[in-house]
Design a protein around this motif. Structure first.
Motif, PDB file in Angstrom:
ATOM      1  N   VAL A  37      -8.309  -6.456  21.626  1.00 21.25           N
ATOM      2  CA  VAL A  37      -6.968  -6.904  22.006  1.00 21.25           C
ATOM      3  C   VAL A  37      -6.508  -7.933  20.991  1.00 21.25           C
ATOM      4  O   VAL A  37      -7.210  -8.917  20.737  1.00 21.25           O
ATOM      5  CB  VAL A  37      -6.976  -7.510  23.432  1.00 21.25           C
ATOM      6  N   LYS A  38      -5.328  -7.697  20.411  1.00 23.49           N
ATOM      7  CA  LYS A  38      -4.798  -8.626  19.410  1.00 23.49           C
ATOM      8  C   LYS A  38      -4.232  -9.869  20.083  1.00 23.49           C
ATOM      9  O   LYS A  38      -3.455  -9.763  21.028  1.00 23.49           O
ATOM     10  CB  LYS A  38      -3.664  -7.976  18.621  1.00 23.49           C
ATOM     11  N   PRO A  39      -4.573 -11.041  19.567  1.00 29.75           N
ATOM     12  CA  PRO A  39      -3.931 -12.266  20.046  1.00 29.75           C
ATOM     13  C   PRO A  39      -2.466 -12.283  19.582  1.00 29.75           C
ATOM     14  O   PRO A  39      -2.078 -11.499  18.715  1.00 29.75           O
ATOM     15  CB  PRO A  39      -4.717 -13.383  19.369  1.00 29.75           C
ATOM     16  N   PRO A  40      -1.651 -13.174  20.109  1.00 29.33           N
ATOM     17  CA  PRO A  40      -0.228 -13.202  19.760  1.00 29.33           C
ATOM     18  C   PRO A  40       0.040 -13.504  18.285  1.00 29.33           C
ATOM     19  O   PRO A  40       1.081 -13.144  17.769  1.00 29.33           O
ATOM     20  CB  PRO A  40       0.366 -14.283  20.647  1.00 29.33           C
ATOM     21  N   TYR A  41      -0.892 -14.159  17.618  1.00 25.45           N
ATOM     22  CA  TYR A  41      -0.681 -14.515  16.222  1.00 25.45           C
ATOM     23  C   TYR A  41      -1.561 -13.641  15.342  1.00 25.45           C
ATOM     24  O   TYR A  41      -2.758 -13.533  15.560  1.00 25.45           O
ATOM     25  CB  TYR A  41      -0.994 -15.996  15.993  1.00 25.45           C
ATOM     26  N   ARG A  42      -0.977 -13.024  14.341  1.00 24.21           N
ATOM     27  CA  ARG A  42      -1.697 -12.065  13.490  1.00 24.21           C
ATOM     28  C   ARG A  42      -2.879 -12.675  12.752  1.00 24.21           C
ATOM     29  O   ARG A  42      -3.805 -11.986  12.378  1.00 24.21           O
ATOM     30  CB  ARG A  42      -0.746 -11.443  12.479  1.00 24.21           C
ATOM     31  N   SER A  43      -2.837 -13.974  12.496  1.00 25.52           N
ATOM     32  CA  SER A  43      -3.913 -14.595  11.722  1.00 25.52           C
ATOM     33  C   SER A  43      -5.219 -14.714  12.513  1.00 25.52           C
ATOM     34  O   SER A  43      -6.270 -14.944  11.935  1.00 25.52           O
ATOM     35  CB  SER A  43      -3.474 -15.977  11.232  1.00 25.52           C
ATOM     36  N   GLU A  44      -5.147 -14.557  13.822  1.00 28.72           N
ATOM     37  CA  GLU A  44      -6.347 -14.678  14.653  1.00 28.72           C
ATOM     38  C   GLU A  44      -7.088 -13.349  14.738  1.00 28.72           C
ATOM     39  O   GLU A  44      -6.497 -12.279  14.663  1.00 28.72           O
ATOM     40  CB  GLU A  44      -5.963 -15.127  16.062  1.00 28.72           C
ATOM     41  N   ASN A  45      -8.406 -13.420  14.892  1.00 34.40           N
ATOM     42  CA  ASN A  45      -9.220 -12.220  15.063  1.00 34.40           C
ATOM     43  C   ASN A  45      -8.983 -11.622  16.440  1.00 34.40           C
ATOM     44  O   ASN A  45      -8.660 -12.341  17.390  1.00 34.40           O
ATOM     45  CB  ASN A  45     -10.701 -12.555  14.901  1.00 34.40           C
ATOM     46  N   PRO A  46      -9.187 -10.302  16.588  1.00 35.51           N
ATOM     47  CA  PRO A  46      -8.997  -9.691  17.907  1.00 35.51           C
ATOM     48  C   PRO A  46     -10.038 -10.194  18.911  1.00 35.51           C
ATOM     49  O   PRO A  46     -11.131 -10.607  18.537  1.00 35.51           O
ATOM     50  CB  PRO A  46      -9.167  -8.198  17.645  1.00 35.51           C
TER      51      PRO A  46
END
Length: 82
Positions: A37-46
């Motif tokens: 699941v992707k976090p709201p910010y793209r820079s964070e790991n799933p």
């Protein structure tokens, strides 16, 4: 006043592995898979979740879900304390 607790989670993500299907002598069926699941910010790991599906939904997942599929699922969180 009584307290009520809710243990419900809605997840939408991509399946990270081919679902693992197991059949038991009792006739029960379990399908296990991982979900990213992707976090709201793209820079964070799933965030990765290990899912166990039982009964009819396990059969549906075994028949239709494969690695890379996008799925949505509702369930409850159970912590593995081992």
């Amino acid at each position: 006043m009584t307290q009520q607790y809710v243990n419900k989670v809605d997840l939408v993500g991509r399946v990270g592995q081919t679902p693992d299907v197991r059949y038991f002598e009792s006739g029960a069926m379990k399908t296990s898979l991982t979900l990213a699941v992707k976090p709201p910010y793209r820079s964070e790991n799933p965030l990765w979740f290990d899912l166990e599906l039982w009964g009819n939904i396990a059969q549906v997942a075994a028949d239709w879900v494969q690695k890379g599929s996008t799925i949505g699922i509702t369930g409850e969180i159970v912590f593995d304390r081992g």
